[in-house]
Design a protein around this motif. Structure first.
Motif, short mmCIF file in Angstrom:
data_model
loop_
_atom_site.label_atom_id
_atom_site.label_comp_id
_atom_site.label_asym_id
_atom_site.label_seq_id
_atom_site.Cartn_x
_atom_site.Cartn_y
_atom_site.Cartn_z
N ASP A 15 -3.05 -0.21 -4.97
CA ASP A 15 -3.40 0.27 -3.62
C ASP A 15 -2.46 1.36 -3.12
N THR B 182 0.81 -1.22 0.00
CA THR B 182 0.00 0.00 0.00
C THR B 182 0.84 1.27 0.00
N SER B 183 2.15 1.12 0.24
CA SER B 183 3.02 2.30 0.26
C SER B 183 4.47 1.89 0.06
N ASN C 224 -4.26 5.00 -8.41
CA ASN C 224 -4.59 5.72 -7.18
C ASN C 224 -3.47 6.62 -6.66
N ILE C 225 -2.35 6.66 -7.35
CA ILE C 225 -1.28 7.57 -6.94
C ILE C 225 -1.66 8.98 -7.34
N LYS C 226 -1.73 9.86 -6.35
CA LYS C 226 -2.21 11.23 -6.59
C LYS C 226 -1.09 12.27 -6.59
N CYS D 270 -0.85 2.77 -12.22
CA CYS D 270 -1.04 2.88 -10.76
C CYS D 270 -2.11 3.95 -10.56
N GLU E 158 -1.12 5.03 -2.92
CA GLU E 158 -1.69 6.35 -3.16
C GLU E 158 -0.64 7.45 -3.18
N SER E 159 0.52 7.21 -2.60
CA SER E 159 1.53 8.27 -2.47
C SER E 159 2.90 7.76 -2.90
#
Length: 392
Positions: A351, A318-319, A375-377, A373, A353-354
């Protein structure tokens, strides 16, 4: 006549050109066309020869009459049968024809395409080809067993699309007391979906294995003394039943290994990766192993690792965090990155996001590539020192 895939005919009478030295390609026909036996008197041929249409040879005697081994000037030979395997093909006849097509022993390149026999001829195993450095075997779909035999100078071996090949053996026949050893440097297997195992010679510098579905083991050695310490590149892809490559503790003995790609090997022992890596590894690509990436933890990558390519499907990650960052290493779903990276590519981490925060700590990073990817904002922008590419 190289690179002429549409050429379907060799002119009749070509075989009477007895002084001809250069003839790069002949096409065998039935009935009134060019026969393989028409090569009989062309003893002055030199350089390379491509014999196409060998499935049309109906009598092994014609192959014997071709007198290939009498053409001492040939150094590169390609033997090609049709790529259509239908009821007209006879594996026994093709073996008998191949048995009669004994080539000169001073070849340095031998290519075999679409042969339909279950085994190679006796001369292949029993003849000392003491100049042969490269052997390519492609789409011999009925071949079951293969032995390198007396090819003591062989450096490059490629076996592609031999879907029934079960075993590959090396130098099992010796000349009385010469104790010849393998000098194989590069081995490539692709599409050999019945191949079960392979033992590497200790001279190997590059090993590539693709789409070998039945492969369960690649034996680097039985003892640490036999480890192929010269190995520089290792690529294994789409070998769904592969369970092990080597003993994990041996990894650090691969001091020359600089590139490693292990992808789509879903049944690899979950002890890999174990935190031990070749000490001079520079490029690493990993995807779809049995052990989820979220469970890898600290890996202690070598400082030499600068290229890392990660595929995140079903990874549980997730990260991303930095190795050595005690606050982040506590997160069980974080993937830990080495600070030495100059190039990082991530694929399908749905999954995550960063990414920007960890990139700030990758002080040597020169290129970041992100594929699918969604969901990477917080993707960082390209700068004079960092190129950022986003796809999907």
């Amino acid at each position: 006549m190289n690179d002429t895939p549409l050429l379907k005919k060799t002119p009749l009478g070509m075989g009477r050109l007895r002084s001809l030295q250069t003839l790069s390609k002949v096409i065998i026909e039935r009935s009134n066309g060019f026969k393989v036996s028409d090569l009989k008197d062309m003893l002055n041929l030199q350089g390379e020869l491509h014999i196409n249409g060998l499935e049309k040879v109906s009598n092994p005697q014609q192959a014997m009459d071709a007198n290939l081994d009498g053409k001492k000037g040939l150094v590169r030979l390609k033997m090609e049968w049709s790529n259509v395997f239908d009821d007209s093909r006879n594996s026994i006849l093709e073996y008998e024809v191949f048995e009669m097509l004994r080539p000169p022993t001073k070849l340095n390149l031998l290519i075999i395409y679409n042969y339909g026999g279950m085994k190679f001829p006796s001369w292949f195993v029993g003849t000392s080809f003491d100049k042969l450095t490269m052997l390519i075997i492609r789409d011999c779909s009925k071949l079951v067993d293969f032995s390198i035999g007396l090819m003591s100078t062989l450096e490059y071996l490629t076996i592609y699309g031999c879907i029934n090949l079960v075993s590959v053996r090396e130098n099992e026949i010796n000349v009385g007391s010469s104790n010849r050893k393998s000098v194989l440097r590069v081995v490539h297997f692709s599409g050999c979906c019945s191949l079960e195992s392979y033992k590497c010679p200790n001279t190997l510098e590059k090993l590539s294995i693709f789409c070998c579905k039945s492969l369960t083991s690649v034996i680097m050695s039985t003892t640490s003394q036999e480890l192929p310490s010269s190995l520089r590149s290792l690529e294994v892809d789409d070998c769904e039943n592969l369970k092990s490559l080597f003993h994990e503790e041996q990894l650090q003995s691969l001091t020359c290994l600089e590139e490693m790609r292990i992808t789509t090997c879903e049944n690899m022992n979950d002890s890999f990766p174990c935190g031990l890596w070749p000490p001079n590894l520079r490029k690493l690509k990993i995807e779809e192993l049995k052990k989820p990436m979220s469970e890898w933890g600290m890996q202690n990558y070598p400082n030499s690792l600068v290229h890392l390519d990660l595929y995140g499907k079903n990874s549980g990650v997730t990260s991303f965090a930095m190795e050595g960052d005690e606050m982040n290493t506590a997160a069980s779903t974080s993937f830990l990155l080495p600070p030495s990276l100059t190039h990082l590519t991530i694929w399908k981490f749905k999954d995550v996001e960063s990414i920007s925060e960890v990139v700030q700590h990758l002080t040597h990073l020169q290129q970041l590539t992100i594929w699918w990817c969604p969901n990477i904002k917080d993707v960082p922008k390209s700068t004079s020192s960092l190129m950022v590419e986003i796809y999907g």
